[in-house]
Scaffold this motif. Structure first.
Motif, PDB file in Angstrom:
ATOM      1  N   LEU A 197      36.717  32.027  47.261  1.00 20.93           N
ATOM      2  CA  LEU A 197      36.299  33.107  46.360  1.00 20.93           C
ATOM      3  C   LEU A 197      35.484  32.623  45.162  1.00 20.93           C
ATOM      4  O   LEU A 197      35.736  33.006  44.025  1.00 20.93           O
ATOM      5  CB  LEU A 197      37.516  33.904  45.897  1.00 20.93           C
ATOM      6  N   VAL A 198      34.464  31.810  45.424  1.00 23.66           N
ATOM      7  CA  VAL A 198      33.642  31.248  44.348  1.00 23.66           C
ATOM      8  C   VAL A 198      32.349  32.015  44.097  1.00 23.66           C
ATOM      9  O   VAL A 198      31.627  31.713  43.165  1.00 23.66           O
ATOM     10  CB  VAL A 198      33.301  29.764  44.613  1.00 23.66           C
ATOM     11  N   ALA A 199      32.054  32.997  44.946  1.00 27.01           N
ATOM     12  CA  ALA A 199      30.792  33.737  44.812  1.00 27.01           C
ATOM     13  C   ALA A 199      31.070  35.232  44.858  1.00 27.01           C
ATOM     14  O   ALA A 199      32.048  35.681  45.450  1.00 27.01           O
ATOM     15  CB  ALA A 199      29.844  33.362  45.954  1.00 27.01           C
ATOM     16  N   THR A 200      30.172  35.975  44.234  1.00 23.15           N
ATOM     17  CA  THR A 200      30.224  37.423  44.329  1.00 23.15           C
ATOM     18  C   THR A 200      28.963  37.873  45.054  1.00 23.15           C
ATOM     19  O   THR A 200      27.852  37.581  44.624  1.00 23.15           O
ATOM     20  CB  THR A 200      30.296  38.079  42.927  1.00 23.15           C
ATOM     21  N   LEU A 201      29.144  38.539  46.182  1.00 21.87           N
ATOM     22  CA  LEU A 201      28.033  39.003  47.011  1.00 21.87           C
ATOM     23  C   LEU A 201      28.262  40.470  47.319  1.00 21.87           C
ATOM     24  O   LEU A 201      29.318  40.836  47.852  1.00 21.87           O
ATOM     25  CB  LEU A 201      27.978  38.180  48.307  1.00 21.87           C
ATOM     26  N   MET A 211      31.527  41.881  46.154  1.00 23.16           N
ATOM     27  CA  MET A 211      32.778  41.352  46.714  1.00 23.16           C
ATOM     28  C   MET A 211      32.850  39.847  46.482  1.00 23.16           C
ATOM     29  O   MET A 211      31.841  39.148  46.623  1.00 23.16           O
ATOM     30  CB  MET A 211      32.855  41.619  48.219  1.00 23.16           C
ATOM     31  N   GLU A 212      34.042  39.360  46.148  1.00 24.29           N
ATOM     32  CA  GLU A 212      34.230  37.921  46.045  1.00 24.29           C
ATOM     33  C   GLU A 212      34.212  37.318  47.449  1.00 24.29           C
ATOM     34  O   GLU A 212      34.813  37.864  48.375  1.00 24.29           O
ATOM     35  CB  GLU A 212      35.553  37.593  45.356  1.00 24.29           C
ATOM     36  N   ARG A 213      33.509  36.207  47.584  1.00 22.14           N
ATOM     37  CA  ARG A 213      33.355  35.559  48.896  1.00 22.14           C
ATOM     38  C   ARG A 213      33.679  34.080  48.793  1.00 22.14           C
ATOM     39  O   ARG A 213      33.395  33.427  47.791  1.00 22.14           O
ATOM     40  CB  ARG A 213      31.922  35.705  49.412  1.00 22.14           C
ATOM     41  N   SER A 214      34.229  33.555  49.859  1.00 18.08           N
ATOM     42  CA  SER A 214      34.503  32.125  49.963  1.00 18.08           C
ATOM     43  C   SER A 214      33.320  31.439  50.634  1.00 18.08           C
ATOM     44  O   SER A 214      32.549  32.069  51.365  1.00 18.08           O
ATOM     45  CB  SER A 214      35.777  31.891  50.777  1.00 18.08           C
ATOM     46  N   VAL A 215      33.202  30.139  50.390  1.00 19.69           N
ATOM     47  CA  VAL A 215      32.114  29.340  50.943  1.00 19.69           C
ATOM     48  C   VAL A 215      32.711  28.167  51.714  1.00 19.69           C
ATOM     49  O   VAL A 215      33.631  27.493  51.233  1.00 19.69           O
ATOM     50  CB  VAL A 215      31.183  28.822  49.826  1.00 19.69           C
ATOM     51  N   VAL A 216      32.173  27.938  52.892  1.00 20.00           N
ATOM     52  CA  VAL A 216      32.555  26.786  53.707  1.00 20.00           C
ATOM     53  C   VAL A 216      31.440  25.758  53.604  1.00 20.00           C
ATOM     54  O   VAL A 216      30.262  26.102  53.711  1.00 20.00           O
ATOM     55  CB  VAL A 216      32.768  27.195  55.186  1.00 20.00           C
ATOM     56  N   ILE A 217      31.822  24.517  53.372  1.00 23.20           N
ATOM     57  CA  ILE A 217      30.843  23.427  53.356  1.00 23.20           C
ATOM     58  C   ILE A 217      30.872  22.783  54.735  1.00 23.20           C
ATOM     59  O   ILE A 217      31.887  22.226  55.157  1.00 23.20           O
ATOM     60  CB  ILE A 217      31.167  22.389  52.276  1.00 23.20           C
ATOM     61  N   MET A 218      29.763  22.893  55.454  1.00 27.75           N
ATOM     62  CA  MET A 218      29.622  22.292  56.780  1.00 27.75           C
ATOM     63  C   MET A 218      28.794  21.020  56.620  1.00 27.75           C
ATOM     64  O   MET A 218      27.820  21.006  55.861  1.00 27.75           O
ATOM     65  CB  MET A 218      28.915  23.248  57.740  1.00 27.75           C
ATOM     66  N   GLY A 219      29.186  19.953  57.302  1.00 28.86           N
ATOM     67  CA  GLY A 219      28.463  18.696  57.170  1.00 28.86           C
ATOM     68  C   GLY A 219      28.254  18.005  58.498  1.00 28.86           C
ATOM     69  O   GLY A 219      28.979  18.236  59.470  1.00 28.86           O
ATOM     70  N   LYS A 220      27.218  17.164  58.517  1.00 26.10           N
ATOM     71  CA  LYS A 220      26.906  16.387  59.717  1.00 26.10           C
ATOM     72  C   LYS A 220      26.334  15.046  59.274  1.00 26.10           C
ATOM     73  O   LYS A 220      25.482  14.996  58.392  1.00 26.10           O
ATOM     74  CB  LYS A 220      25.893  17.121  60.586  1.00 26.10           C
ATOM     75  N   LYS A 221      26.836  13.982  59.889  1.00 29.05           N
ATOM     76  CA  LYS A 221      26.293  12.649  59.655  1.00 29.05           C
ATOM     77  C   LYS A 221      25.164  12.392  60.656  1.00 29.05           C
ATOM     78  O   LYS A 221      25.316  12.674  61.840  1.00 29.05           O
ATOM     79  CB  LYS A 221      27.368  11.580  59.826  1.00 29.05           C
ATOM     80  N   ILE A 222      24.065  11.873  60.157  1.00 23.83           N
ATOM     81  CA  ILE A 222      22.957  11.464  61.016  1.00 23.83           C
ATOM     82  C   ILE A 222      22.502  10.086  60.554  1.00 23.83           C
ATOM     83  O   ILE A 222      22.785   9.691  59.418  1.00 23.83           O
ATOM     84  CB  ILE A 222      21.774  12.470  60.973  1.00 23.83           C
ATOM     85  N   PHE A 236      26.051  25.065  52.847  1.00 24.76           N
ATOM     86  CA  PHE A 236      27.027  25.915  52.177  1.00 24.76           C
ATOM     87  C   PHE A 236      26.893  27.308  52.781  1.00 24.76           C
ATOM     88  O   PHE A 236      25.857  27.959  52.613  1.00 24.76           O
ATOM     89  CB  PHE A 236      26.771  25.947  50.665  1.00 24.76           C
ATOM     90  N   ILE A 237      27.915  27.759  53.512  1.00 24.73           N
ATOM     91  CA  ILE A 237      27.831  29.000  54.284  1.00 24.73           C
ATOM     92  C   ILE A 237      28.957  29.931  53.863  1.00 24.73           C
ATOM     93  O   ILE A 237      30.111  29.506  53.757  1.00 24.73           O
ATOM     94  CB  ILE A 237      27.944  28.696  55.800  1.00 24.73           C
ATOM     95  N   PHE A 238      28.617  31.195  53.636  1.00 26.37           N
ATOM     96  CA  PHE A 238      29.668  32.161  53.328  1.00 26.37           C
ATOM     97  C   PHE A 238      30.648  32.199  54.491  1.00 26.37           C
ATOM     98  O   PHE A 238      30.248  32.288  55.658  1.00 26.37           O
ATOM     99  CB  PHE A 238      29.087  33.553  53.075  1.00 26.37           C
ATOM    100  N   ALA A 239      31.936  32.142  54.179  1.00 29.54           N
ATOM    101  CA  ALA A 239      32.978  32.052  55.201  1.00 29.54           C
ATOM    102  C   ALA A 239      32.974  33.250  56.153  1.00 29.54           C
ATOM    103  O   ALA A 239      33.383  33.113  57.306  1.00 29.54           O
ATOM    104  CB  ALA A 239      34.347  31.899  54.542  1.00 29.54           C
ATOM    105  N   HIS A 240      32.508  34.394  55.696  1.00 35.07           N
ATOM    106  CA  HIS A 240      32.498  35.581  56.553  1.00 35.07           C
ATOM    107  C   HIS A 240      31.275  35.620  57.477  1.00 35.07           C
ATOM    108  O   HIS A 240      31.189  36.467  58.359  1.00 35.07           O
ATOM    109  CB  HIS A 240      32.541  36.861  55.697  1.00 35.07           C
TER     110      HIS A 240
END
Length: 106
Positions: A83-87, A90-101, A58-62
């Motif tokens: 815009l699910v977090a306040t950091l 400031m409201e910040r969006s989160v990107v969910i990055m994934g990898k199959k192994i 879970f990575i902040f989009a910025h």
């Protein structure tokens, strides 16, 4: 402290036991030295060795440096939380990055 890495349960149900969330933190003084790449690669190798099949971050989009690090390691965007977090006030969006192994063979 230079930094840390952790695997955490993605969702506390048996159906998700092969999926973990990875978190990596490097002290600003140690960033830009390739340590993040080494930590992520070692983490992926260990995850594979213990039979995990999916890793999400879970990575902040910025946070473009972190996004680039995960993309270079083969992660893809699996989700976006606007815009699910306040950091720092400031409201910040989160990107969910994934990898199959360790994908099981049919």
């Amino acid at each position: 402290m230079a930094g840390w890495v952790s695997f955490q349960s993605f969702y506390d149900r048996p159906a998700y036991e092969a999926t973990v969330e990875i978190s990596i933190y490097l002290d600003p003084a140690y960033r830009g030295m390739g340590l993040g790449r080494e930590v992520l690669q070692t983490s992926l190798e260990r995850a594979s060795a213990i039979g995990l099949r999916n890793i999400v971050g879970f990575i902040f989009a910025h946070n473009e440096p972190s996004m680039a690090l995960f993309r270079k390691a083969g992660f893809e965007q699996w989700g976006y939380l606007p815009l699910v977090a306040t950091l720092d006030g400031m409201e910040r969006s989160v990107v969910i990055m994934g990898k199959k192994i360790n994908s099981p063979t049919p």
